[in-house]
Every structure is written in structure tokens, then in C-alpha cells.
Scaffold this active site. Sequence first.
Site, PDB file in Angstrom:
ATOM      1  N   GLY A   1       0.703  -1.100  -0.114  1.00 38.00           N
ATOM      2  CA  GLY A   1       0.145   0.213   0.066  1.00 38.00           C
ATOM      3  C   GLY A   1       0.699   1.273   0.158  1.00 38.00           C
TER       4      GLY A   1
ATOM      5  N   ASN B   1      -5.979   2.066 -13.303  1.00 41.20           N
ATOM      6  CA  ASN B   1      -5.051   0.927 -12.517  1.00 41.20           C
ATOM      7  C   ASN B   1      -3.718   1.425 -12.890  1.00 41.20           C
ATOM      8  OD1 ASN B   1      -3.895  -1.558 -11.627  1.00 41.20           O
ATOM      9  ND2 ASN B   1      -3.548  -2.076 -13.659  1.00 41.20           N
TER      10      ASN B   1
ATOM     11  N   HIS C   1       0.333  -0.001 -13.425  1.00 43.43           N
ATOM     12  CA  HIS C   1       1.103  -1.358 -13.683  1.00 43.43           C
ATOM     13  C   HIS C   1       2.479  -0.839 -14.002  1.00 43.43           C
ATOM     14  CE1 HIS C   1       1.530  -5.547 -15.128  1.00 43.43           C
ATOM     15  NE2 HIS C   1       2.381  -4.812 -15.871  1.00 43.43           N
TER      16      HIS C   1
ATOM     17  N   VAL D   1     -11.677  -6.930 -10.446  1.00 43.98           N
ATOM     18  CA  VAL D   1     -12.997  -6.067 -10.458  1.00 43.98           C
ATOM     19  C   VAL D   1     -14.165  -6.508 -10.871  1.00 43.98           C
ATOM     20  CG1 VAL D   1     -13.559  -3.583 -10.761  1.00 43.98           C
ATOM     21  CG2 VAL D   1     -11.466  -4.332 -10.430  1.00 43.98           C
TER      22      VAL D   1
ATOM     23  N   ASN E   1       1.646   3.000  -2.530  1.00 44.70           N
ATOM     24  CA  ASN E   1       0.896   4.025  -3.538  1.00 44.70           C
ATOM     25  C   ASN E   1      -0.190   4.619  -2.954  1.00 44.70           C
ATOM     26  OD1 ASN E   1       1.998   4.302  -6.335  1.00 44.70           O
ATOM     27  ND2 ASN E   1       2.460   2.222  -5.941  1.00 44.70           N
TER      28      ASN E   1
HETATM   29  C1  GAR Z   1       3.186  -1.321  -7.680  1.00 42.42           C
HETATM   30  O1  GAR Z   1       4.334  -1.347  -8.231  1.00 42.42           O
HETATM   31  C2  GAR Z   1       1.907  -1.324  -8.841  1.00 42.42           C
HETATM   32  O2  GAR Z   1       2.340  -0.824  -9.898  1.00 42.42           O
HETATM   33  C3  GAR Z   1       1.804  -3.154  -8.851  1.00 42.42           C
HETATM   34  O3  GAR Z   1       1.911  -3.324  -7.506  1.00 42.42           O
HETATM   35  C4  GAR Z   1       2.866  -2.551  -6.851  1.00 42.42           C
HETATM   36  C5  GAR Z   1       2.115  -2.349  -5.520  1.00 42.42           C
HETATM   37  O4  GAR Z   1       2.995  -1.733  -4.771  1.00 42.42           O
HETATM   38  N1  GAR Z   1       0.573  -3.271  -9.640  1.00 42.42           N
HETATM   39  C6  GAR Z   1       0.737  -4.432 -10.354  1.00 42.42           C
HETATM   40  O5  GAR Z   1       1.499  -5.210 -10.694  1.00 42.42           O
HETATM   41  C7  GAR Z   1      -0.781  -4.691 -10.930  1.00 42.42           C
HETATM   42  N2  GAR Z   1      -0.630  -5.510 -12.147  1.00 42.42           N
HETATM   43  P1  GAR Z   1       2.466  -0.814  -3.268  1.00 42.42           P
HETATM   44  O6  GAR Z   1       1.459  -1.959  -2.488  1.00 42.42           O
HETATM   45  O7  GAR Z   1       3.810  -0.337  -2.586  1.00 42.42           O
HETATM   46  O8  GAR Z   1       1.780   0.348  -3.798  1.00 42.42           O
END
Ligand code: GAR
Length: 191
Positions: A13, A103, A105, A89, A15
Amino acid sequence: MGKNIAIFASGNGTNAENIIRYFQENGEVRVKLVLSNRRSAFVLERAARLGVPSACLTKEEWADGRAVLALMEEAEIDFIVLAGFLARVPDCLLQAYPDKIVNIHPSLLPKFGGKGMYGEHVHEAVLAAGEQESGITIQYINEHFDEGAIICQQKCPVLPDDTPDTLAARVHALEYEYYPRVVEQLVLGQR
Ligand code: GAR
């Protein structure tokens, strides 16, 4: 009229926290709810510390979708932000929020996307493929993993001595810089 955001996240979490903090300074947009599909997700603790209500729904509730939609309606959510959300979702949300679910990525889609491509798996695959650059993709979501329309991409170099962790840190820095700003522009109709 202010706009309300919900964040869906499955893991650490960082982000989600970055986005919550960004909008704490903003009178027009606020993060009103954090939802997860994993009870142990650290994002739930971050939300609690930041004073944002959160909930964790079961696999069955996510598959069915009605309880999720009810929470969105109750909190008067205008826009949904996925931040490391690894479940599907529900269709009823896609229908209720057309072009209002985004989203992020951690690669330059369409490269290194699709089912199973998340977090560190993406960075490992980028390094194994010998790529010279990587980056982030911010996209709308649809019913297929990582195939929604692309809103914005930002690039960073892949360095010869990178490990998945060092590359992840460089990609995360791009995420923290761009995701809140792009979300803000979308929510306020400036993009
Ligand atoms: C982020 O790097 C995001 O881009 C990725 O998961 C991470 C979550 O980090 N998302 C994906 O790979 C979606 N396919 P966080 O929990 O520290 O925000």
C-alpha cells in the site's frame, strides 16, 4: 462539489498511502475509502493510521460484486483507483463506473502484462528479457487484465547492475510522482 475516491489495494500500500497524503492537501478531492481483498494487507494498517475508513471483503464478495457496489454507493464514490490490487474488479462495478476506474502497472504495457504479472514478477521478467528501459503504465481497466486503454506511460532506464529490488525502487519513484497527479486530473475532468 467535491469528488470522492476509493482505493483498492491488496498488499503493502505505498501507492495508496502516497495518494491519500497527496489529497489530504486538496479541498476538491479526497480518498474516502480503502478496500482490500486480503485481511493481512498492510494497506489496511496504513489507512487506519491516516484516518481513512477501510474494509476487507471476502473472495466470494469480490466475485459477486454487490457488496462492493453497495459500499461505493454508500460512500458516494465518484472514482476508483487500483493500487496494487490483484483481484478481479466485479463486472457490476465496471458497468457502474465506465472510464472511472484506473490501474497502475509497473511496466511499459503491453510488455510484461497479463495474469500473474504483478509487483516483483514484472521486474524479474524485465531483467530476464534484457530490456534497456522500463517504467509505468496508467490505464483504464476493462474485463481483461492489463488491456484497458492507456492513459499515460513514463519511462526509466534499466541499468546493467539492476536487481529486481533496485529496478522496483526506480519504478516506484515514477509511480509516486505521477499517479496522484494523473488521478487528480482525471477526477477533475482536466485530462
Ligand atoms: C506497484 O508497483 C503497482 O504498480 C503494482 O503493484 C505494486 C504495488 O505496490 N501493480 C501491479 O503489478 C498490477 N498488475 P504498493 O502496494 O507498495 O503500492
